[in-house]
Structure formats: C-alpha cells, structure tokens
Design an enzyme around this catalytic site. Sequence first.
Site, PDB file in Angstrom:
ATOM      1  N   ARG A 146       0.862  -1.179   0.000  1.00  0.00           N
ATOM      2  CA  ARG A 146       0.000   0.000   0.000  1.00  0.00           C
ATOM      3  C   ARG A 146       0.905   1.237   0.000  1.00  0.00           C
ATOM      4  O   ARG A 146       1.929   1.271   0.687  1.00  0.00           O
ATOM      5  CB  ARG A 146      -0.897   0.036   1.240  1.00  0.00           C
ATOM      6  CG  ARG A 146      -2.095  -0.893   1.177  1.00  0.00           C
ATOM      7  CD  ARG A 146      -3.141  -0.443   0.147  1.00  0.00           C
ATOM      8  NE  ARG A 146      -4.320  -1.291   0.169  1.00  0.00           N
ATOM      9  CZ  ARG A 146      -4.486  -2.374  -0.601  1.00  0.00           C
ATOM     10  NH1 ARG A 146      -3.548  -2.757  -1.456  1.00  0.00           N
ATOM     11  NH2 ARG A 146      -5.606  -3.070  -0.532  1.00  0.00           N
ATOM     12  N   GLU A 205      -3.173   7.597  -4.004  1.00  0.00           N
ATOM     13  CA  GLU A 205      -3.684   7.005  -5.224  1.00  0.00           C
ATOM     14  C   GLU A 205      -5.037   7.590  -5.620  1.00  0.00           C
ATOM     15  O   GLU A 205      -5.877   7.778  -4.727  1.00  0.00           O
ATOM     16  CB  GLU A 205      -3.857   5.488  -4.956  1.00  0.00           C
ATOM     17  CG  GLU A 205      -3.175   4.640  -5.973  1.00  0.00           C
ATOM     18  CD  GLU A 205      -3.096   3.190  -5.540  1.00  0.00           C
ATOM     19  OE1 GLU A 205      -2.145   2.830  -4.828  1.00  0.00           O
ATOM     20  OE2 GLU A 205      -4.004   2.442  -5.897  1.00  0.00           O
ATOM     21  N   HIS A 210      -1.202   0.167  -9.865  1.00  0.00           N
ATOM     22  CA  HIS A 210      -1.875  -0.786  -8.960  1.00  0.00           C
ATOM     23  C   HIS A 210      -2.414  -2.006  -9.722  1.00  0.00           C
ATOM     24  O   HIS A 210      -3.631  -2.227  -9.783  1.00  0.00           O
ATOM     25  CB  HIS A 210      -3.000  -0.090  -8.171  1.00  0.00           C
ATOM     26  CG  HIS A 210      -3.314  -0.782  -6.869  1.00  0.00           C
ATOM     27  ND1 HIS A 210      -3.719  -0.120  -5.737  1.00  0.00           N
ATOM     28  CD2 HIS A 210      -3.263  -2.102  -6.525  1.00  0.00           C
ATOM     29  CE1 HIS A 210      -3.933  -0.994  -4.756  1.00  0.00           C
ATOM     30  NE2 HIS A 210      -3.657  -2.203  -5.223  1.00  0.00           N
TER      31      HIS A 210
HETATM   32  C1  GLV Z   1      -5.133  -5.165  -3.771  1.00  0.00           C
HETATM   33  O1  GLV Z   1      -4.449  -4.211  -3.626  1.00  0.00           O
HETATM   34  C2  GLV Z   1      -5.666  -5.948  -2.713  1.00  0.00           C
HETATM   35  O2  GLV Z   1      -5.496  -5.601  -1.526  1.00  0.00           O
HETATM   36  O3  GLV Z   1      -6.295  -6.963  -3.000  1.00  0.00           O
END
Ligand code: GLV
Length: 319
Positions: A238, A267, A285
């Site tokens: 993250r 983001e 992402h």
């Molecule tokens: C993606 O970032 C997830 O947490 O599945």
Amino acid sequence: MSRVVVTGRVPETALEKLRAEHDVDDWSGPESIGREELLRRVAGADAVVSLLTERIDAELLDAAGPQLKVVANVAVGYDNIDVPACTARGIVATNTPGVLTEATADIAFGLILSATRRLGEGERLIRSGQAWKWGMFFLLGSSLQGKTLGIVGMGGIGQATARRAKAFGMEIVYQSRSEIDPRVAAELGARRLELDELLATSDIVSLHCPYGPATHHLIGAGQFAAMKDSAYLINTARGPIVDEAALVAALRDGQIAGAGLDVFEKEPSVHPGLLELDNVVLVPHLGSATVETRTAMAMLAADNALAVLSGERPPAPIA
Ligand code: GLV
C-alpha cells in the site's frame, strides 16, 4: 431474498452466483460510484460487496441500516474498511486472501526485474525515437544472482516473492511480526531480521505488510539513509507505507539506486517528483490484475457474502 449491493464492476460469474439467490444491485458505470450515489444505494442492503476504491466507514454502515450483515471486500487489503465500526454493529467484514498471492508476487518480481535491469528506461528511449545502439556500457543494470532480497511482511505474498527470488539465486532475509513456519524458512534459507538490520543488509527491499497506523510511513527518510546506496525499494503493498516525498529525495540524491512502485501514497495521484525521475518504475496498482485472479477474488467475495447471508461462517473473515 436479501438485498446485495455491489459497489463497482466485478466479473459476471460472481454476479450470477449472487443473483441466483439474492436481489443484486450492482454499479456498472464506467466511473467509480460517487460517494452520494453509494450512500443512497446501500440503504436497506443486507450485504455490501465492496471494491477497495470505496470507503466503508461508520457513515456508510449507518446509511445502510441495522439489517446490514456483511461487508465483503474484493481485495486482500482492507484499509478502506473501518473494521472496528463493522464489529461494533455486529457486521462481518471479509476479504480475499490467498487467491491473489501468486499474481501479486509476479508483479513484485516484475518490478524487481524492471527496476534493476532498467526496462522502463529502455522502453522510453526506444519510443522517444532517439538513436541507440548496443554498447558495452549502455544502460547497465544490476544482477540479482547472489544479492539479498529483504522482505518486509512475510505473509503469503512475501513468501511467494521469496520463492521467486530463490529461483533467481538470491539470498532471503525478512522482517515479520510473527515467526513463519520453520519448514518454509528452511526451504527458502530465509533469516529473520529486525527492520533496521534488514535495511542495512538488503540489495532489494520489497514491501508486503498490511497498511495501518503501525505501518504508516514505515519507510521514510531515516530508513532510506539506512539502506545501501546501491539498493532498490519495491512496493506492491500500500502506498502510504512509504513516505513518498522522502522517496523522491532518496532517489534524486542517490541515497538508493532505484525503486519499483505499484501503489502510491495518494492514489491515483502520483508524486510529481517521481514522474521526473528515470530510476523509478511506476505501474498503476496492477498487483492482482489478471483475468483469472480478479475472477477468483470476486468469486471468493461472493462466497463470503453468501455464507454470512445464510447464517454460516464465511470462508475468509477478517477477524
Ligand atoms: C489489492 O491491492 C488488494 O489488496 O487486494
């Protein structure tokens, strides 16, 4: 029949599974559902199947009403959900661990290769139309064999990334809240270290821990100073685990050699300083973004919601 609200587009097979038993209201617009629309639609929902772009907080839970039984996130990370607020209202929160482990480790390793072998720079060079030819010292990168990969957060995705690194002839060290299965550690030849030791030792540091108050800006100016100036940082976890402004400074000042990022602090905004730097690979992402993985995630979220609606324990409760 219960009312199930799905907050964004998900694979059709998961919707069909939900529709076979319940009344499904799914948002299928090209843009994300806006907050106002979301608050309006959740009213009266018994289940909310949420994407990680939607904030599931006390306001939303109250807008849904006391009949809401389950929030099923289509993601393994659940920093978009106020889990204590769910628990306080007797709502079960679920996520999708396991099914995205390999896809995310693939992206982590893709970023490791792209950053260390300067693939982004090479691609941009060719597309720019600039003249180039093979040269002994042209776009030299850094080899992986014999180097040390430091994994921060040795859960499923960290371990899957470590397995790939072992196949590339790397040494593995890791930092983790809890000890991992000793057989896995032995098979990987992985040593557990404190974070500061890991940062000082690793040639590549890859982040695989969850995001929360304990990991906010876990990697900042002090940590970059502790890393080797030849080291790379990879983040597929993250964005806010890394202080992005400090990362820009570290990359610009040569405190570290490079970085590969799949996630960003604010983001979908990306720090403008990162966009100007050649020694960072930026992807939007994509960790779990394969047809197979997204289908499996949506199916697991549907199974979670269906189980709670029929009074059973869901396959993947968060707590
Ligand atoms: C993606 O970032 C997830 O947490 O599945």
